[in-house]
Design a protein around this motif. Structure first.
Motif, PDB file in Angstrom:
ATOM      1  N   PRO A  84       0.821  -1.215   0.000  1.00 59.20           N
ATOM      2  CA  PRO A  84       0.000   0.000   0.000  1.00 59.20           C
ATOM      3  C   PRO A  84       0.858   1.269   0.000  1.00 59.20           C
ATOM      4  O   PRO A  84       2.047   1.223   0.331  1.00 59.20           O
ATOM      5  CB  PRO A  84      -0.814  -0.114   1.281  1.00 59.20           C
ATOM      6  N   PRO A  85       0.256   2.391  -0.365  1.00 60.11           N
ATOM      7  CA  PRO A  85       0.998   3.657  -0.390  1.00 60.11           C
ATOM      8  C   PRO A  85       1.625   3.965   0.980  1.00 60.11           C
ATOM      9  O   PRO A  85       0.974   3.814   2.017  1.00 60.11           O
ATOM     10  CB  PRO A  85      -0.063   4.700  -0.751  1.00 60.11           C
ATOM     11  N   HIS A  86       2.883   4.383   0.937  1.00 58.33           N
ATOM     12  CA  HIS A  86       3.618   4.679   2.165  1.00 58.33           C
ATOM     13  C   HIS A  86       4.735   5.671   1.870  1.00 58.33           C
ATOM     14  O   HIS A  86       5.037   5.951   0.716  1.00 58.33           O
ATOM     15  CB  HIS A  86       4.183   3.387   2.778  1.00 58.33           C
ATOM     16  N   HIS A 127       4.916   6.391  -2.230  1.00 60.05           N
ATOM     17  CA  HIS A 127       5.012   5.438  -3.333  1.00 60.05           C
ATOM     18  C   HIS A 127       4.309   4.133  -2.972  1.00 60.05           C
ATOM     19  O   HIS A 127       4.023   3.862  -1.811  1.00 60.05           O
ATOM     20  CB  HIS A 127       6.470   5.197  -3.746  1.00 60.05           C
ATOM     21  N   THR A 128       4.024   3.366  -4.010  1.00 59.55           N
ATOM     22  CA  THR A 128       3.359   2.073  -3.881  1.00 59.55           C
ATOM     23  C   THR A 128       3.702   1.248  -5.112  1.00 59.55           C
ATOM     24  O   THR A 128       4.166   1.788  -6.121  1.00 59.55           O
ATOM     25  CB  THR A 128       1.830   2.252  -3.756  1.00 59.55           C
ATOM     26  N   LYS A 130       2.508  -2.644  -7.383  1.00 59.88           N
ATOM     27  CA  LYS A 130       1.651  -3.825  -7.535  1.00 59.88           C
ATOM     28  C   LYS A 130       2.130  -4.620  -8.734  1.00 59.88           C
ATOM     29  O   LYS A 130       2.403  -4.049  -9.801  1.00 59.88           O
ATOM     30  CB  LYS A 130       0.188  -3.402  -7.751  1.00 59.88           C
ATOM     31  N   PHE A 179       2.094   4.694   6.557  1.00 59.43           N
ATOM     32  CA  PHE A 179       1.164   4.374   5.473  1.00 59.43           C
ATOM     33  C   PHE A 179       0.231   5.561   5.272  1.00 59.43           C
ATOM     34  O   PHE A 179      -0.110   6.267   6.225  1.00 59.43           O
ATOM     35  CB  PHE A 179       0.370   3.112   5.791  1.00 59.43           C
TER      36      PHE A 179
END
Length: 181
Positions: A84-86, A127-128, A130, A179
């Motif tokens: 997840p975005p962090h 940033h994130t 996947k 996060f």
């Protein structure tokens, strides 16, 4: 190669090295406890393997190996794996894709990285990522300075099953990572 071409190539190489950021100037004379760091060869399949909440990592070089300069981690994950975005406050990261596809968002920019592509995620920038596509994605994660592998090891030691997000956030927070929603 003639002497003139050799000298010209040497001068260009020296200029290119001088333009690198300070953290990229590695020297075998960096010392740890008064002794030069030993060289290290890491073969395919070697390294400490850790499952970090579904992110399959292998520590290739750690803080101990590099005197705290950087860590190098190999990640191999199936499609759908994501973080997840962090935001990091202590380190910069570089993601280089070797195989597969990785959707990366750094700041306001989202893109799909394919084999050979890389993304730089500087500290204090959200940033994130996947894994997308239909095959596993192999990525090399470089972390400057080193030490984040300690957080990954702590997260990897959590009990299996759905993650206890408050516990995950507490561990990450101790390393300067938060996060965002």
């Amino acid at each position: 190669m003639d002497r003139s071409a050799f000298l010209k190539r040497g001068a260009l190489s020296a200029a290119a090295l001088a333009s690198l950021p300070a953290f990229a100037h590695f020297s075998p004379k960096r010392e740890k406890d008064g002794e030069p760091l030993p060289p290290k060869i890491v073969r395919k399949g070697e390294g400490q393997k850790v499952n970090v909440l579904g992110d399959q990592q292998t520590f290739k070089l750690t803080s101990e190996d590099t005197n705290g300069l950087f860590s190098l981690i190999e990640e191999v994950n199936p499609p759908g794996t994501m973080i997840p975005p962090h935001v990091h406050t202590k380190e910069d990261e570089i993601f280089k894709v070797l195989e597969g596809e990785l959707e990366v968002t750094v700041g306001d920019e989202t893109t799909i990285l394919k084999a050979g592509d890389l993304a730089f995620a500087p500290r204090n920038v959200p940033h994130t990522w996947k894994v997308v596509g239909d095959q596993d994605c192999k990525t090399i994660l470089s972390v400057f300075p080193a030490g984040l592998e300690n957080m990954f090891a702590e997260l990897g030691a959590l009990p299996p099953g759905p993650p206890d997000f408050p516990k995950v956030a507490e561990i990450c927070g101790r390393y300067g990572i938060t996060f965002i929603s």
